[in-house]
Design a protein around this motif. Sequence first.
Motif, mmCIF file in Angstrom:
data_model
loop_
_atom_site.group_PDB
_atom_site.id
_atom_site.type_symbol
_atom_site.label_atom_id
_atom_site.label_comp_id
_atom_site.label_asym_id
_atom_site.label_seq_id
_atom_site.Cartn_x
_atom_site.Cartn_y
_atom_site.Cartn_z
ATOM 1 N N ALA A 75 57.913 -15.093 -2.954
ATOM 2 C CA ALA A 75 58.135 -16.230 -1.970
ATOM 3 C C ALA A 75 56.276 -15.694 -1.133
ATOM 4 O O ALA A 75 55.831 -14.770 -1.127
ATOM 5 N N GLY A 76 56.119 -17.347 -0.652
ATOM 6 C CA GLY A 76 54.936 -17.007 -0.013
ATOM 7 C C GLY A 76 55.445 -16.328 1.800
ATOM 8 O O GLY A 76 56.953 -16.693 2.025
ATOM 9 N N PHE A 77 54.442 -16.647 2.947
ATOM 10 C CA PHE A 77 54.446 -16.555 4.531
ATOM 11 C C PHE A 77 55.530 -17.169 4.615
ATOM 12 O O PHE A 77 56.570 -17.136 5.812
ATOM 13 N N ASP A 78 55.405 -18.249 4.060
ATOM 14 C CA ASP A 78 56.308 -19.725 5.067
ATOM 15 C C ASP A 78 57.255 -20.089 4.195
ATOM 16 O O ASP A 78 58.077 -20.895 4.570
ATOM 17 N N GLY A 79 58.172 -18.653 3.452
ATOM 18 C CA GLY A 79 59.537 -19.005 2.669
ATOM 19 C C GLY A 79 59.051 -20.100 1.628
ATOM 20 O O GLY A 79 59.728 -19.981 0.850
ATOM 21 N N LYS A 80 58.549 -20.706 0.725
ATOM 22 C CA LYS A 80 57.971 -21.390 0.300
ATOM 23 C C LYS A 80 57.360 -20.236 -1.481
ATOM 24 O O LYS A 80 57.138 -20.040 -0.924
ATOM 25 N N PRO A 81 57.941 -20.951 -2.501
ATOM 26 C CA PRO A 81 57.048 -20.508 -3.418
ATOM 27 C C PRO A 81 55.431 -20.456 -3.404
ATOM 28 O O PRO A 81 55.110 -21.906 -3.184
ATOM 29 N N MET A 82 55.191 -19.185 -3.534
ATOM 30 C CA MET A 82 53.059 -19.017 -3.488
ATOM 31 C C MET A 82 53.366 -19.366 -5.128
ATOM 32 O O MET A 82 52.267 -20.131 -5.661
ATOM 33 N N LEU A 83 53.735 -18.621 -6.077
ATOM 34 C CA LEU A 83 53.529 -18.487 -7.458
ATOM 35 C C LEU A 83 55.048 -19.286 -7.805
ATOM 36 O O LEU A 83 56.226 -18.759 -7.585
ATOM 37 N N LYS A 84 55.693 -20.409 -8.734
ATOM 38 C CA LYS A 84 56.635 -20.640 -8.977
ATOM 39 C C LYS A 84 56.740 -21.163 -11.239
ATOM 40 O O LYS A 84 55.211 -21.838 -10.733
ATOM 41 N N ALA A 85 57.343 -20.681 -11.613
ATOM 42 C CA ALA A 85 57.308 -20.803 -13.073
ATOM 43 C C ALA A 85 57.397 -22.231 -12.914
ATOM 44 O O ALA A 85 58.546 -23.066 -11.873
ATOM 45 N N GLY A 86 56.933 -23.349 -13.853
ATOM 46 C CA GLY A 86 56.645 -24.154 -14.231
ATOM 47 C C GLY A 86 55.919 -25.509 -13.747
ATOM 48 O O GLY A 86 55.477 -26.326 -13.250
ATOM 49 N N GLU A 87 55.550 -25.045 -12.598
ATOM 50 C CA GLU A 87 54.393 -25.262 -11.411
ATOM 51 C C GLU A 87 53.053 -24.604 -11.366
ATOM 52 O O GLU A 87 51.910 -25.477 -11.158
ATOM 53 N N ASN A 88 52.990 -23.652 -11.200
ATOM 54 C CA ASN A 88 51.479 -22.900 -10.993
ATOM 55 C C ASN A 88 51.312 -22.113 -11.627
ATOM 56 O O ASN A 88 50.450 -21.060 -11.382
ATOM 57 N N GLU A 89 51.859 -21.622 -12.843
ATOM 58 C CA GLU A 89 51.634 -19.910 -12.804
ATOM 59 C C GLU A 89 50.512 -19.963 -13.971
ATOM 60 O O GLU A 89 50.052 -19.267 -14.304
ATOM 61 N N HIS A 90 50.007 -21.357 -14.155
ATOM 62 C CA HIS A 90 48.641 -21.192 -15.421
ATOM 63 C C HIS A 90 47.897 -20.392 -14.477
ATOM 64 O O HIS A 90 46.310 -20.125 -15.110
ATOM 65 N N VAL A 91 47.632 -20.435 -13.257
ATOM 66 C CA VAL A 91 46.646 -19.213 -12.153
ATOM 67 C C VAL A 91 46.576 -17.830 -12.494
ATOM 68 O O VAL A 91 45.419 -17.517 -12.688
ATOM 69 N N THR A 92 47.934 -17.762 -13.470
ATOM 70 C CA THR A 92 47.812 -16.344 -13.417
ATOM 71 C C THR A 92 46.637 -16.377 -15.013
ATOM 72 O O THR A 92 46.524 -14.822 -15.960
ATOM 73 N N LYS A 93 46.231 -16.856 -15.785
ATOM 74 C CA LYS A 93 45.412 -17.419 -17.282
ATOM 75 C C LYS A 93 44.528 -16.015 -17.215
ATOM 76 O O LYS A 93 43.306 -15.846 -15.954
ATOM 77 N N GLY A 94 44.531 -14.955 -18.060
ATOM 78 C CA GLY A 94 43.464 -14.123 -17.802
ATOM 79 C C GLY A 94 43.420 -12.605 -16.580
ATOM 80 O O GLY A 94 42.662 -11.636 -17.229
ATOM 81 N N LEU A 95 44.626 -13.094 -16.159
ATOM 82 C CA LEU A 95 44.786 -11.567 -15.622
ATOM 83 C C LEU A 95 45.534 -11.101 -15.471
ATOM 84 O O LEU A 95 46.848 -11.099 -16.269
ATOM 85 N N VAL A 96 45.709 -9.912 -15.237
ATOM 86 C CA VAL A 96 47.180 -8.679 -15.013
ATOM 87 C C VAL A 96 47.586 -8.675 -13.471
ATOM 88 O O VAL A 96 46.792 -8.396 -12.655
#
Length: 191
Positions: A75-96
């Motif tokens: 969850a983010g500050f606004d209570g909405k997902p900051m990172l969510k499976a099936g939506e934007n997990e791709h942003v972690t590509k190459g990251l720890v």
Amino acid sequence: MQPKLFLLTTVETDQPTRYLVHWSKPLEEEARSRGFEVVNLHQEKAVRKNLESRIESRPPSLLMFNAHGSPEEIAGFDGKPMLKAGENEHVTKGLVAYARTCSAAAVLGRKCAEKGAKAFLGYSWFFTFPTDNNDEAHPLNDELAAPVLKTSNVIVEALLKGSTVREAVGRSAQHMEKEIEFIKSSRFKHF
């Protein structure tokens, strides 16, 4: 050459997340002392749009979440997902990434790994810790919370010092064993 980037999110919406914010400050100091640039998406800045744009503009060497989580999202500050499976997990590509949240490793962590994250560290169940009502105004002085939060900090400290993910997790486990021995000893005043 640009310094390595330590990107973290800190959301302070209740007592547990307030503790996480305070226990993240020594990690920020450690990162700076090791030459990292530190960007903290704090409070209203800890939302999906800001997270994605920060990662896209300059991928961090280490990404840390301090927030509420569930198996499929952080969850983010606004209570909405900051990172969510099936939506934007791709942003972690190459990251720890390390999620000091409840449950995010259960589904989200696996999805991040499938999308190419170098590593996703977190918890498959609840991430919880006891607190002392007398120390709530000073979370870093809370001896009941310290064993868990110090142990969770060891992971990040080790990664900032250049340890591998496996080494960082191992150091954290060793630290927790020491904390358990201390709690069992007569020197721990709370039992």
